[in-house]
Design an enzyme around this catalytic site. Structure first.
Site, PDB file in Angstrom:
ATOM      1  N   ASP A 185       0.818  -1.123  -0.036  1.00 53.60           N
ATOM      2  CA  ASP A 185      -0.113  -0.054  -0.028  1.00 53.60           C
ATOM      3  C   ASP A 185       0.645   1.253  -0.144  1.00 53.60           C
ATOM      4  OD1 ASP A 185      -2.477  -0.779   0.052  1.00 53.60           O
ATOM      5  OD2 ASP A 185      -2.754  -1.299   2.231  1.00 53.60           O
TER       6      ASP A 185
HETATM    7  C1  BGC Z   1      -2.779  -3.858   4.587  1.00 57.37           C
HETATM    8  C2  BGC Z   1      -2.308  -4.764   3.503  1.00 57.37           C
HETATM    9  C3  BGC Z   1      -1.197  -4.371   2.583  1.00 57.37           C
HETATM   10  C4  BGC Z   1      -0.029  -4.438   3.571  1.00 57.37           C
HETATM   11  C5  BGC Z   1       0.994  -3.702   3.124  1.00 57.37           C
HETATM   12  C6  BGC Z   1      -1.422  -3.861   5.376  1.00 57.37           C
HETATM   13  O1  BGC Z   1      -1.571  -2.899   6.531  1.00 57.37           O
HETATM   14  O2  BGC Z   1      -3.590  -4.222   5.030  1.00 57.37           O
HETATM   15  O3  BGC Z   1      -3.806  -4.505   2.463  1.00 57.37           O
HETATM   16  O4  BGC Z   1      -1.021  -4.982   1.675  1.00 57.37           O
HETATM   17  O5  BGC Z   1      -0.296  -3.485   4.671  1.00 57.37           O
HETATM   18  O6  BGC Z   1       1.314  -2.623   2.876  1.00 57.37           O
END
Ligand code: BGC
Length: 820
Positions: free
Chosen positions: A487
């Site tokens: 993200d």
């Molecule tokens: C989110 C995921 C994401 C991950 C890496 C998590 O907090 O829920 O959807 O892939 O972080 O960024």
């Protein structure tokens, strides 16, 4: 290494973690409830409850990031002469003669002893009930008669947990309660648009109560010394506005040796619009009375508790391993599976790190969580797949998250994360392999929940694959969109404004060349799954459309493999991405962050370039550059400055979160890559580094968070305190650890026509047995590794040799012997 203090230990026989010191390095919590009514409870009874949705139906209040930490919860104050104490130590913090908290499967038992009195509280949510039971047992262990004053305490949240924290100009005037006998009802906003209320009841006569917080606590006192408790006198206050609470007051006399039970019940009720009131302004309490009547004696409560325990017995009987290594067995048989249920229920919404107001159910998160849960309760997994797919758009894109209460996509978070669609294949395939239920593919599923837009689920899978194919960049690799799994790798968001969110600020899609190797690998893995699914469908239905579709997708997968080999290889590892301008990310040419874990995981799982030696080199590079004492970091070297073109990833200090933290979620990707490559020793050593039971033994203080579950992130080698954990409980790590150990290390893989046996073990592994219930069958599978890391030599099913590695499915009990 600094001497590590211990705060507790595992009790495998009871499937509990036993905390023996209330002052854990961080609140160590548990989850109560399995379907609709949920509670979070810490080892000192902190936490809160909600119905279905931690944002929209918050029942009790919690203050995050409080001072002191974890203040507020369900409290019992016991006044014994001048001494006032709580069985869970907090909030009074009166030193106890004995303290113990046992977190079990959907229940928690907290016991305190002081001056010859023992108070033990069992907290749980009975199956199918919208209520939290708190069974308090008070026992006089002294030789004298004890006269005790007991005060219970809950603080109501004004339902919407977000506005509850901010809109005080309204909130302080809306609170309403009713008191009837030993039940305190919370009915704020019931007179208008709400048709639900909550109550707090005790199955004993009370000698007083309080419902107004200020009156009970005192404006200048705290939870640690509420005035009413300190003076031993309830005020019988009736809240009008301000902050409604619920506190019962009971006077108790206990003879030496005598013990008494009190059943407290925190319940939630919904009424039909035309049945809301029994008289003007008076709520209709019929359903509350009925619920109370079901749980108003010790016997009834004990029966409900026994049912809950049986429920967990059955769930944990589906996959059971016996290796002789307690640390492995307890994670596989108990805690990993338990955490998978919790992440399935909550996605990333409500923990002591997730406030429950910001994030609902993630599209990618929930699909991954399924893989850890699908064997437990397949019908719930089925429904979840339909719910998730219903938030997709006609072009295959989707909302990144949806609200559990409404099941509607969450506009605040938006969409455009280009990995999201692929995960639907991942989740659905896992479901069909577990159940053999292909009929799910025929379910009619809408787009964006719009009635009339329904197409089959299979069609959703198809457009999901096509979404990738239709969004390729200059190197024929997948465009990343707003971000892929990470993200925080925001390649199309350029932000100098601290008031903007990296995830929702403008996603510059015009002219972008930003491509993701992580999605490329994910596409190949899920594409192969999709092809195999189409082949199965054509085999079963004799419909050539499916074989055509399989051939079409195989071409796309092959093309992607070629694109990765040509444009995604950096010499020693896979690149991570191309940025907006088409420059390499995760390359030896880069100044920092030369290598990233995600693309190593996905491209090795996809076996891209295995023959050319790429897989082995990539896995070696993970060991060389990413591995440290506590696991593998996400990238190396860490970013030391903010990079405008990369976004949030470079906003974190070195060693934390997506900037070179050990983001546990993605470690299993590499471990699976190791397993597929047959490198059992390496797979195991990576796995054990982030396995909670190994961590609990070594680093209780350093690790800080709960030692019985995985956390999202452990500070990486570049951090100030490598090894410190954060964001426990709600992480995709749970499902991935489960998938890794159950299917790739221990090697028991559900498949369309049976169970595939393909373990990948360290050389030191000894014989082990897996008990696996699968559809209508029950297999006892014994594996004889004979010092081999990979490769099944012979399999016998009920004494007869079979060819290949798939045990063909047939109902009934079976014995399987496997030699490697
Ligand atoms: C989110 C995921 C994401 C991950 C890496 C998590 O907090 O829920 O959807 O892939 O972080 O960024």
């Amino acid at each position: 290494m600094e001497q590590q203090k211990r705060y507790g230990h595992f009790d495998d026989q009871h499937r509990e973690y036993v905390i023996t010191d209330p002052q854990t390095p961080w609140p160590w919590i548990n989850y109560l409830g399995n379907e609709d009514f949920f509670s979070l409870i810490s080892n000192t009874a902190g936490g809160y409850s909600f119905y279905k949705d931690a944002k929209f139906r918050r029942i009790t209040r919690y203050r995050y990031n409080n001072v002191p930490m974890d203040n507020g919860g369900r409290y019992f104050y016991i006044k014994d002469g001048d001494s006032v104490w709580n069985p869970g130590w907090k909030p009074c913090k009166t030193p106890l003669d004995f303290y113990e908290c046992r977190h079990g499967m959907s229940y928690t038992r907290i016991t305190g002893r002081k001056n010859g009195v023992e108070a033990s509280v069992l907290f749980f949510v009975p199956l199918k009930k919208w209520a939290e039971v708190q069974k308090l047992t008070l026992k006089n262990e002294s030789n004298e008669v004890k006269t005790l004053k007991l005060f219970s305490f809950e603080e109501w949240c004004l339902w919407n947990a977000a506005t509850d924290m901010e809109n005080f100009q309204r909130n302080f005037s809306t609170g309403e309660v009713e008191i009837e006998g030993s039940t305190i009802y919370h009915k704020t906003e019931y007179r208008e648009r709400r048709n639900h209320y909550a109550f707090y009841h005790v199955n004993a006569e009370i000698q007083g109560f309080d419902t107004d917080r200020e009156t009970f606590v005192g404006l200048y006192n705290e939870f640690a010394d509420p005035q009413a408790v300190m003076e031993g006198k309830p005020r019988n206050s009736h809240a009008h506005g301000w902050s409604p609470i619920a506190s019962h007051y009971i006077e108790i006399t206990l003879q030496p040796g005598e013990s008494k039970d009190f059943v407290f019940l925190l319940g939630y009720i919904e009424n039909e619009q035309d049945e809301k009131f029994s008289a003007p302004q008076v709520i209709n309490k019929q359903k509350a009375h009925a619920l109370i009547a079901e749980l108003d004696t010790t016997e009834k409560v004990d029966k409900a508790f026994a049912e809950l325990c049986e429920y967990w017995d059955a769930l944990l009987n589906i996959y059971k391993v016996k290796t002789g290594n307690d640390k492995l067995d307890r994670m596989v048989n108990i805690w990993n599976q338990y955490q998978c249920m919790v992440t399935f229920n909550f996605s990333r919404s409500a923990s002591f790190f997730e406030s429950g107001v910001g994030r609902g159910m993630g599209f990618r998160d929930s699909n991954q969580d399924l893989v850890g849960f699908v064997h437990q309760i397949p019908p719930r997994a089925r429904q979840r797949i339909i719910d998730i797919a219903s938030t997709q758009f006609p072009d295959g894109g989707c909302y990144h998250q949806y609200q559990p209460l409404t099941k509607r996509g969450n506009n605040d978070i938006g969409g455009g994360f280009n990995d999201d669609p692929c995960w639907l294949i991942f989740g659905t395939v896992a479901y069909i392999k577990e159940t053999g239920d292909f009929s799910i593919l025929d379910e009619m599923v809408p787009f964006d929940n719009q009635p009339g837009s329904e197409v089959t689920l299979f069609e959703h899978l198809k457009i999901s694959m096509d979404h990738v194919i239709k969004n390729l960049g200059p190197h024929m690799l997948p465009l990343i969109g707003r971000a892929d799994w990470n993200d925080c790798l925001n390649l199309n968001c350029f932000s100098w404004d601290p008031n903007e969110s990296f995830q929702t600020t403008e996603n510059v899609s015009e002219g972008t060349k930003a491509e993701s190797l992580m999605i490329a690998g994910l596409f190949v893995v899920t594409g192969k799954d999709y092809v195999a699914l189409c082949q199965k469908l054509s085999e079963y239905s004799d419909n050539s459309e499916y074989s055509d579709e399989a051939a079409r997708m195989q071409q796309a997968v092959d093309a992607m493999i070629e694109a990765v080999k040509k444009h995604g290889w950096d010499g020693e590892w896979y690149l991570r991405a191309y940025d907006f301008y088409g420059r390499k990310i995760g390359s030896n040419e880069c100044e920092e962050a030369k290598i990233f874990i995600e693309s190593q995981g996905w491209c090795t799982m996809a076996e891209i370039g295995a023959e050319e030696g790429m897989v082995a080199k990539s896995l070696d590079s993970c060991k060389k550059y990413l591995e440290c004492e506590h696991g593998m970091v996400l990238n190396n070297p860490a970013f030391t400055k903010y990079i405008y073109e990369y976004g949030e990833i470079s906003s974190y200090p070195e060693g934390y979160k997506e900037n070179a933290g050990i983001f546990c979620h993605n470690n299993p990707w590499v471990i699976i890559g190791e397993c597929i490559a047959g490198r059992g020793n390496d797979a195991w050593s990576h796995y054990a580094k982030i396995l909670p039971s190994y961590v609990e033994e070594k680093y209780q203080t350093l690790h800080k968070v709960e030692p019985y579950v995985n956390c999202q992130m452990v500070a990486g080698k570049d951090a100030y305190k490598p090894g410190e954990g954060k964001n426990s409980w709600l992480t995709g790590t749970a499902a991935w650890m489960w998938y890794t150990v159950s299917e790739f290390i221990l090697g028991i893989k559900p498949d369309y026509d049976g169970i595939r046996i393909d373990p990948c073990l360290p050389e030191t592994a000894t014989d082990y047995t897996v008990q696996r219930k699968f559809r209508e069958a029950d297999y006892t599978i014994t594996i004889h590794p004979n010092g081999s890391q990979k490769g099944v030599k012979t399999i016998t099913l009920d004494g007869k040799p079979i060819s290949g590695t798939v045990i063909p499915y047939s109902a009934g009990k079976h014995t399987v012997e496997v030699t490697m």
